[in-house]
Design a protein around this motif. Structure first.
Motif, PDB file in Angstrom:
ATOM      1  N   LYS A 164      -5.009   4.370  -9.736  1.00 31.47           N
ATOM      2  CA  LYS A 164      -6.505   4.163  -9.153  1.00 31.47           C
ATOM      3  C   LYS A 164      -7.014   3.346 -10.478  1.00 31.47           C
ATOM      4  CE  LYS A 164      -7.987   7.323  -5.697  1.00 31.47           C
ATOM      5  NZ  LYS A 164      -8.949   8.516  -5.423  1.00 31.47           N
TER       6      LYS A 164
ATOM      7  N   LEU B 136      -0.026   3.382  -6.551  1.00 31.35           N
ATOM      8  CA  LEU B 136      -0.546   2.532  -7.430  1.00 31.35           C
ATOM      9  C   LEU B 136      -1.804   3.546  -8.420  1.00 31.35           C
ATOM     10  CD1 LEU B 136      -1.247  -0.821  -5.628  1.00 31.35           C
ATOM     11  CD2 LEU B 136       0.527  -0.432  -7.425  1.00 31.35           C
TER      12      LEU B 136
ATOM     13  N   TYR C 177      -4.206  -1.948  -7.946  1.00 26.81           N
ATOM     14  CA  TYR C 177      -5.057  -1.135  -6.986  1.00 26.81           C
ATOM     15  C   TYR C 177      -6.376  -1.688  -6.469  1.00 26.81           C
ATOM     16  CZ  TYR C 177      -7.398   2.772  -5.076  1.00 26.81           C
ATOM     17  OH  TYR C 177      -8.154   3.800  -4.392  1.00 26.81           O
TER      18      TYR C 177
ATOM     19  N   SER D 115       0.696  -1.213  -0.141  1.00 34.57           N
ATOM     20  CA  SER D 115      -0.202   0.094   0.001  1.00 34.57           C
ATOM     21  C   SER D 115       0.738   1.262   0.037  1.00 34.57           C
ATOM     22  CB  SER D 115      -1.040  -0.005   1.341  1.00 34.57           C
ATOM     23  OG  SER D 115      -0.382   0.083   2.280  1.00 34.57           O
TER      24      SER D 115
END
Length: 308
Positions: A234, A232, A239, A228
Motif C-alpha cells: 500500500k 502490492l 499500488y 491486482s
C-alpha cells in the motif's frame, strides 16, 4: 478597421470577464454560478478572431485577475481562460462535442494538478489532507455526541470510516479526473446556449445511445485484473496506479452500460421518463451501478447492440 473592431471587442470581453471574476470572488452564492461562465468570453472571442488574438486576451485577463484579487486568484483565471480558448477554437472548427469535452477536460486536469503541486510545494497547503482532517474531526465530534446521548459507536464503524478516508487519499488522481470532466461538461453546458443565441456555430451532441468506448480498454481492464492478484504494498506507485486505473475503467464501463441501456430503450420505444427515472435510481444504488458496469463490459466485448 478590422484591428479596431478586434480591440473594441477584446475590451468588451475583458470587461465581461472582470465582472464575472469579481462576482465569483466576492459574492458567496452567486459567485459559485458566475465562475462557471468565466470561460465564456474566451470562447466567444476565439470563435470570432482565432487563437492568436485570444492568447493576448488571456494575458490581459491574467493581469486583471491579479489586480482584482491577488496572485492566488491567478490559477483560476488561467484554468478557465485556457479551457475557454480550447473549447471556442474547436467549436469554430466543428469538432465533435465528445472530442471537445475530452480536450477541455484534459486542460482542466492539467491546471488542477499544477495548482495542487504548487500549493503543496510552495504554499505548504495540502487541500486533500486538510479536507480529510476536517472529515476526521467531524466524525470524532459526531462520536462524542453519540456517547453523550448514551450510544456507544462500534469499533467496526470507526474502522470502516478510517478505511474510507484512506481510500479517498489513494484515489485522489481519480477524483481529479472526475472533477476535470465535470468542470468541462458544466462549462460547455452553460455556455453553448449563449453561443447559440449569438449565432455562433456550436454543432450538436451526438446521441448518447450511440456512444461506445474503444475495445482496447477491455485488454487494459484484463491487465489490471491480472496485476491486482499480485500483492502490492500500500502506498507504492504501482499500488496507486493499479487502483486508480481500476476505478477509472469502472467509471467508463458504467458510462458504456448506460449508453447500451439508452440504445435498447430507444429500440424498444421505452418512454424517456422511465429511462431518466431509472438512471437517477441507479445513481443512488451502488450495487446497480456495479451491474451496469458489467453490462457495459459485456456490450463492449460481445457487441450486444447488434443483437437487438
Amino acid at each position: 478597421m478590422r484591428k479596431t473592431h478586434i480591440i473594441t471587442e477584446a475590451a468588451i470581453q475583458l470587461a465581461l470577464f472582470a465582472v464575472l471574476f469579481l462576482v465569483s470572488l466576492y459574492v458567496p452564492l452567486l459567485g459559485m454560478i458566475a465562475i462557471l461562465f468565466l470561460s465564456l468570453p474566451f470562447m466567444i472571442f476565439t470563435m470570432r478572431h482565432g487563437y492568436a488574438y485570444a492568447l493576448l486576451l488571456l494575458v490581459a485577463s491574467l493581469i486583471i485577475s491579479t489586480l482584482i484579487g491577488s496572485l492566488l486568484s491567478l490559477p483560476v483565471a488561467l484554468m478557465f481562460g485556457t479551457a475557454g480558448i480550447a473549447i471556442g477554437g474547436m467549436l469554430a472548427k466543428n469538432k465533435s462535442r465528445y472530442m471537445i469535452l475530452l480536450t477541455s477536460a484534459l486542460i482542466f486536469l492539467m491546471n488542477i494538478v499544477i495548482d495542487y503541486v504548487i500549493s503543496v510545494k510552495f504554499l505548504q497547503m495540502d487541500i486533500i489532507q486538510e479536507t480529510l482532517s476536517a472529515f476526521r474531526q467531524s466524525f470524532h465530534t459526531a462520536m462524542q455526541i453519540m456517547k453523550g446521548m448514551g450510544q456507544t459507536p462500534t469499533k467496526q464503524l470507526q474502522e470502516q470510516f478510517e478505511q474510507g478516508l484512506e481510500l479517498i487519499k489513494y484515489v485522489t488522481p481519480t477524483l481529479f479526473v472526475i472533477a476535470a470532466f465535470l468542470l468541462a461538461y458544466v462549462t460547455m453546458a452553460v455556455s453553448i446556449p449563449i453561443l447559440k443565441r449569438l449565432k455562433l456555430p456550436v454543432g450538436t451532441w451526438p446521441p448518447f445511445r450511440d456512444f461506445t468506448l474503444p475495445k482496447s480498454l477491455l485488454w487494459c481492464y484484463l491487465l489490471v485484473l491480472v496485476i491486482s492478484f499480485i500483492p502490492l504494498e500500500k502506498g507504492t506507485f504501482a499500488y496507486l496506479a493499479v487502483l486508480n486505473v481500476y476505478y477509472l475503467l469502472q467509471l467508463l464501463f458504467i458510462v458504456q452500460g448506460f449508453s447500451f441501456l439508452y440504445y435498447a430503450a430507444n429500440k424498444k420505444n421505452v418512454p424517456k421518463g422511465i429511462v431518466i427515472g431509472g438512471t437517477i435510481l441507479c445513481l443512488f444504488l451502488p450495487f446497480l451501478l456495479y451491474l451496469i458496469a458489467i453490462l457495459g463490459i459485456i456490450d463492449l466485448g460481445f457487441d450486444l447492440r447488434k443483437r437487438i
